[in-house]
Scaffold this active site. Structure first.
Site, mmCIF file in Angstrom:
data_model
loop_
_atom_site.group_PDB
_atom_site.id
_atom_site.type_symbol
_atom_site.label_atom_id
_atom_site.label_comp_id
_atom_site.label_asym_id
_atom_site.label_seq_id
_atom_site.Cartn_x
_atom_site.Cartn_y
_atom_site.Cartn_z
ATOM 1 N N LEU A 1 48.987 34.846 33.983
ATOM 2 C CA LEU A 1 49.767 33.629 33.717
ATOM 3 C C LEU A 1 49.420 32.465 34.655
ATOM 4 O O LEU A 1 49.392 32.630 35.868
ATOM 5 C CB LEU A 1 51.265 33.953 33.838
ATOM 6 C CG LEU A 1 52.216 32.847 33.361
ATOM 7 C CD1 LEU A 1 52.049 32.572 31.884
ATOM 8 C CD2 LEU A 1 53.652 33.208 33.691
ATOM 9 N N ASP A 2 49.178 31.288 34.072
ATOM 10 C CA ASP A 2 48.870 30.060 34.832
ATOM 11 C C ASP A 2 47.593 30.187 35.663
ATOM 12 O O ASP A 2 47.383 29.429 36.616
ATOM 13 C CB ASP A 2 50.041 29.655 35.746
ATOM 14 C CG ASP A 2 51.284 29.281 34.952
ATOM 15 O OD1 ASP A 2 51.131 28.925 33.781
ATOM 16 O OD2 ASP A 2 52.387 29.362 35.501
ATOM 17 N N GLU A 3 46.744 31.153 35.308
ATOM 18 C CA GLU A 3 45.496 31.339 36.052
ATOM 19 C C GLU A 3 44.271 31.189 35.149
ATOM 20 O O GLU A 3 43.149 31.412 35.583
ATOM 21 C CB GLU A 3 45.470 32.728 36.715
ATOM 22 C CG GLU A 3 46.459 32.948 37.830
ATOM 23 C CD GLU A 3 46.107 32.169 39.091
ATOM 24 O OE1 GLU A 3 44.975 31.682 39.218
ATOM 25 O OE2 GLU A 3 46.993 32.051 39.963
#
Lengths: 282, 282, 282, 282
Positions: free
Chosen positions: C224-226
């Site tokens: 997530l968010d990476e």
């Protein structure tokens, strides 16, 4: 020109009381900025003014003291004709130092540099002209840090330093030192905080593949890379950049952001608000 | 919330008098901005405030009138809870119109669109939802311009329009019309004025080989493309751009600049200063 | 116009072989971009070209296949006259969705929207014109997520979706779904990643007191968010901003960043490079 | 590393021929940029490459000459390991000069400054360290201009100057001189051209009330302020700025824009295209 900065709990009539007091003291307001923070109920104000009759300064100060007491306000009054005494710290990268010195020399930054401190010897700065500002080599190792900081503190006190600027000084100040200099020590971090805290932020940025890099000027606090931010800015990068070219692009944004933050501070445009700042830009 | 805007010749104690007057009337100042122009000796101020007792509004207005008379000040007082009545004008390019309508619909722009006027028929806007705002097709040719503008003026008056926005309306208003709407009519010009005045600015920009294009929101005056500028911004371009891609890149900066200018105007953040403006941004 | 994207290990003569092959096939190169990554030894190239004789496309494809095999290259060939089939997902905030639809409608984004999916009913989008694009309400709760994603996957397959855009879709996709859509699903995160991951990034930004906020368009990955970042941009803010005004300022940068990322993707300007991207902007 | 720049009429197979030729000569392409201008039918290309066998340079040059003749191409080949010889000209404002010298000293700009020329005596630069670069005071009055320019030309020739940089040199070069230095002389103009040509552009900008100021780096031509633009950038300003503060804000954008333009030129990233430039940025 004088700059008055104050903060207190919001209540009605604060602007009225201050502008009234200044008017009666023969103060001519040049610039007024204020900010009410709804959440905290805090009020912040900066007033730049000239006194038509300088002899009234003492009376004015005592009246301001009285008013501040009544409002339970934190406040400062700076005479902008008296340049602040500034101590500059640097390690090997000199782009921020040289930029600050340049802006000072041409009259853009109203300050009086009282000392340049480095953890490296004078030679590491090469042929850079220091304009006669005393240079101090304060060597530091993990074990000698307390002694080094004691010498630094001595220097700050003996020179009457009002602001310390870490112009790419690559050593972390101790908690004691950071606490001691709270609100009087500005650092430039070479990333867009809170992204990429810690060491080698450009390498971190490269690894993450961001499309912009940045720089952050902030007050130093014991909590590393968490101090109140004064100014930030960014530069666009792309996939073809390497750590080396990021460092090159970063130099521009670092020196620009630090110079702005120092100017804001010297002009009394920054008021601390806990872990954040109120900045009234020009 | 009320917004007071005023301008007069600089003298001592203006801030004091206004803040005092408001304090006594139970007004709580939320935001105060002022500016002294040294060259002209003019003073500009904007005060946003709330009244703790709304019943005092009438008294306050009469006191403000009295003070303004004494200071020979030009001033306005807007009740921000009353959205201004706005007339939107458009030709074929609808990106600015649609953007303004979107910002209005989600509550970002506090205004009441009272009419949409075009020199092209409704069909030229395609399926665009006008949310029930009356659409007026005011056809115009060189010979019928006086009649068309007479109808426009009727519409402005009958709708109680306070602000007219030329959202890529590609007709030049007559001198009479421009004079009549002075300070109440905002245009978006698709160049970074004063560069590339007149027609097809993107083609002009392409021919000159500039590396940035821009947009300018300004008040309309009889002097074409010379009205007081409210807001400007730019976009980076490169050699590979054509007039067509410049138009695409330009749309983004045009709608952004116009929306900002309209918001500043609606919030009473813009004060005319001859051929220039004083803008207190948020 | 065709766009060829390829990546392989660096060796001499790659440009030569491709340009030679295209020349002999009657391909006229309009734009060529390449990038050698020194660290990894990887080579990336994008070639936009037209075929003077369309009948040669089949031969060309087989030759490109052969060359790619010899170079052990990963590659794609897109006919840009065939708009990609795009599925748009949204929750309650519609600014990104509406902006993408606008850019599509005026021909700025060459795509074919095949479906709009929301976890909220059609009514939550209000009067927004969807131009006849089928709307699907795929309700989701923690317990029904597997079923909802199964329906989503069905839809993606039955519509022949080539790109999924999360236009402020506020649900996290499962690891399986993210893996399945790797490189074919773009999300807009409303912060300047890696700062302020997770929920309510504007509130996080306000609390930290940053001076710029941003937005990040990235490919969705299970982490997530990476995911690999395609595009980022920022907006300047100040101490007086609240979470609410940050959300307003953020809308502009979000829609701008997402639209750019989608355009880059549709034009074959983005090549995945592990956790990062190579982007050849126009 | 070598940089090949070329331009000719568009035809099929140019990329193929060059990449083929370089491949056979043992050249490894590091970066290739090209641009087809549809309107003019012109083709521009820059190829950066390394030779695996330096002894082949002579053969390569003769092959490139032959190919260029066949294509009727204008071309240059620069060995980037040989820094270009640069002559710097300045009047009283030294911010651009000092910035260029700094970037040279730390290795950011690959050049060899061969002379610094001013129309003011050495003292006017104060304590600035010139690092041993020969300083020449070439006084000029309206009547002595021909003689002064003759001396300048001598200096350019005797030093083997390849690029002349007007780093805030406030004299206009004669038509003859401008023509002679075409494409080899870069000026920084302190406005966002084509706005505010001529003298005191900051005062002009202040009077017009623009909201951004800028700077423009361009090649010098006989047509004053009309030369091909290499790079431009802007800074935001506001109503409270005076000519003095505009000059301060302008310094930052001037030195940034000039440094970029000089770097682009030194790296062979700029190709003249009539009154415009093709710039392949890094």
């Amino acid at each position: 020109m004088f700059v008055l900065c104050m903060t207190c709990n919001t209540r009605m009539g604060i602007v009225s009381r201050y502008s009234d007091l200044l008017f009666k003291a023969g103060g001519n307001i040049l610039e007024i900025n204020q900010y009410n923070e709804t959440d905290s109920g805090l009020f912040f104000m900066r007033i730049a003014f000239v006194l038509t009759d300088e002899s009234k300064q003492e009376t004015l100060t005592s009246e301001l003291t009285e008013l501040a007491t009544r409002l339970e306000a934190r406040w400062t009054l700076h005479d902008q004709t008296q340049p602040q005494r500034v101590l500059l710290m640097v390690s090997k990268f000199d782009h921020c130092l040289i930029d600050l010195l340049y802006r000072w020399r041409i009259g853009e930054l109203k300050m009086q540099p009282v000392a340049i401190v480095s953890n490296h010897p004078r030679e590491s700065l090469g042929a850079v002209d220091l304009y006669g500002i005393p240079f101090h080599h304060l060597r530091v190792t993990p074990t000698t840090k307390p002694q080094q900081e004691a010498r630094l503190l001595d220097l700050i006190q003996s020179t009457g330093t009002q602001l310390t600027v870490l112009a790419r000084y690559m050593q972390v100040l101790s908690d004691e030192m950071s606490t001691h200099l709270q609100g009087q020590c500005i650092n430039i971090h070479h990333s867009f905080l809170p992204g990429f805290k810690g060491a080698r932020p450009y390498l971190q940025a490269w690894k993450r593949g961001v499309k912009l890099i940045g720089a952050t000027a902030h007050y130093v606090t014991p909590d590393l890379d968490e101090g109140p931010i004064i100014e930030q800015d960014v530069e666009r990068i792309n996939h073809a950049d390497t750590e080396e070219t990021l460092i090159r692009k970063g130099r521009d944004v670092e020196r620009r952001v630090l110079a702005r933050a120092v100017r804001y501070h010297l002009q009394g445009r920054v008021i601390l608000n806990g872990a954040r700042t109120v900045v009234f830009p020009d």
